[in-house]
Write an enzyme that holds these catalytic residues in place. Structure first.
Site, mmCIF file in Angstrom:
data_model
loop_
_atom_site.group_PDB
_atom_site.id
_atom_site.type_symbol
_atom_site.label_atom_id
_atom_site.label_comp_id
_atom_site.label_asym_id
_atom_site.label_seq_id
_atom_site.Cartn_x
_atom_site.Cartn_y
_atom_site.Cartn_z
ATOM 1 N N HIS A 110 0.851 -1.188 0.000
ATOM 2 C CA HIS A 110 0.000 0.000 0.000
ATOM 3 C C HIS A 110 0.889 1.241 0.000
ATOM 4 C CE1 HIS A 110 -3.568 2.389 0.676
ATOM 5 N NE2 HIS A 110 -2.881 3.066 1.570
ATOM 6 N N ASP A 146 -6.780 -2.262 4.136
ATOM 7 C CA ASP A 146 -5.427 -1.743 4.376
ATOM 8 C C ASP A 146 -5.074 -1.763 5.867
ATOM 9 O OD1 ASP A 146 -5.145 -1.252 1.636
ATOM 10 O OD2 ASP A 146 -6.078 0.723 1.826
ATOM 11 N N GLN A 174 10.746 2.797 -3.844
ATOM 12 C CA GLN A 174 10.945 2.090 -2.573
ATOM 13 C C GLN A 174 10.091 0.823 -2.509
ATOM 14 O OE1 GLN A 174 13.222 3.121 -0.134
ATOM 15 N NE2 GLN A 174 13.812 4.393 -1.877
ATOM 16 N N GLU A 175 8.901 0.884 -3.095
ATOM 17 C CA GLU A 175 8.042 -0.304 -3.134
ATOM 18 C C GLU A 175 8.788 -1.462 -3.792
ATOM 19 O OE1 GLU A 175 4.040 0.231 -4.608
ATOM 20 O OE2 GLU A 175 4.022 2.315 -3.989
HETATM 21 C C1 GRF Z 1 1.493 0.816 -6.231
HETATM 22 O O1 GRF Z 1 1.675 2.132 -5.803
HETATM 23 C C2 GRF Z 1 0.923 -0.003 -5.121
HETATM 24 O O2 GRF Z 1 1.381 0.376 -3.870
HETATM 25 C C3 GRF Z 1 -0.539 0.297 -5.237
HETATM 26 O O3 GRF Z 1 -0.790 0.363 -6.609
HETATM 27 C C4 GRF Z 1 0.412 0.715 -7.289
HETATM 28 C C5 GRF Z 1 0.677 -0.368 -8.274
HETATM 29 O O4 GRF Z 1 1.748 -0.069 -9.111
HETATM 30 N N1 GRF Z 1 -1.304 -0.670 -4.506
HETATM 31 P P1 GRF Z 1 2.283 -1.152 -10.129
HETATM 32 O O5 GRF Z 1 1.096 -1.671 -10.916
HETATM 33 O O6 GRF Z 1 2.949 -2.242 -9.332
HETATM 34 O O7 GRF Z 1 3.246 -0.413 -11.004
#
Ligand code: GRF
Length: 228
Positions: A110, A146, A174-175
């Site tokens: 998230h 969430d 960062q994700e």
């Molecule tokens: C990301 O920001 C994730 O946190 C949110 O949706 C976005 C998805 O991005 N849940 P992607 O499709 O992985 O590029």
């Protein structure tokens, strides 16, 4: 052979790509058996195909209600027998039945420092709230939107002049670090959701999500060392 995984997407699939890249690099012991999207035009489907991963589109438009959609989704997922279901930008609210079915093996990412800013438009809301720090959270999914136990967070500064797009890009980078880490921990049996509803890493209860910056500062127990 790694842990069988299914990834659910709705859009760009850059988090999916991060998982594929880590897996191809040999440091994520998973086998992504299928990528399922609720949208036929999700760019992530192309990423999956390029990596030789089976794809399925299950359009929500073909269902009259959420329960029927999720029941079909469960059937699709069960057909692949994954040990972990990874929500990577899957833009649907899941029914309690779906969540219960995969409880303990359902992760989500998230784009906020939960419990701040659950729901949509997190980046814009963080800017409007005057936050100076923002980020992303990987968490186990529970029935609360969430709201499940956090596993790992990464923080980024909110810079003067940021708009939602600029901030989102900083968070997304960062994700791509924290999601493969969390999935890797799970695949290596190090991360679990206990019957008590608490997340544990290496047997230790996570009373709050681990912070990525703590990991690198500590020179760390988890980021580089592989206990398997
Ligand atoms: C990301 O920001 C994730 O946190 C949110 O949706 C976005 C998805 O991005 N849940 P992607 O499709 O992985 O590029």
């Amino acid at each position: 052979m790694g842990l069988p995984v299914v990834v659910l997407i709705s859009g760009a699939g850059s988090n999916l790509q991060a998982l594929i890249d880590r897996q191809l690099a040999g440091d994520l012991p998973v086998e992504i058996r299928a990528v399922i999207s609720n949208r036929a035009d999700a760019l992530g489907l192309e990423r999956a195909k390029r990596a030789g991963i089976a794809t399925r589109v299950l359009s929500h438009r073909e269902f009259t209600n959420r329960a029927a959609y999720d029941a079909e989704l469960v059937t699709l997922i069960d057909g692949v027998a994954p040990g972990l279901v990874v929500l990577a930008g899957f833009m649907r609210i899941l029914t309690p039945e779906f969540v219960a079915k995969f409880q303990g093996r359902l992760l989500n990412i998230h784009p906020s420092l939960l419990p701040k800013f659950p729901g949509l438009h997190t980046h814009q809301r963080a800017i409007e709230a005057g936050e100076t720090v923002h980020g992303a959270t990987v968490h186990f999914v529970t029935e609360e939107l969430d709201g499940g136990p956090g596993v790992i967070q990464a923080r980024v500064p909110v810079l003067p002049g940021d708009d939602a797009t600029a901030l989102a890009a900083r968070v997304l980078a960062q994700e791509h670090l924290i999601y493969p880490l969390a999935v890797g921990w799970f695949a290596k049996d190090r991360l679990r959701l206990g019957e008590d509803g608490l997340a544990r890493l290496d047997g230790e209860v996570l009373h709050r999500p681990i912070r990525l910056d703590e990991l690198s500062l500590a020179g760390n127990r988890t980021l580089t060392e592989d206990k398997v």
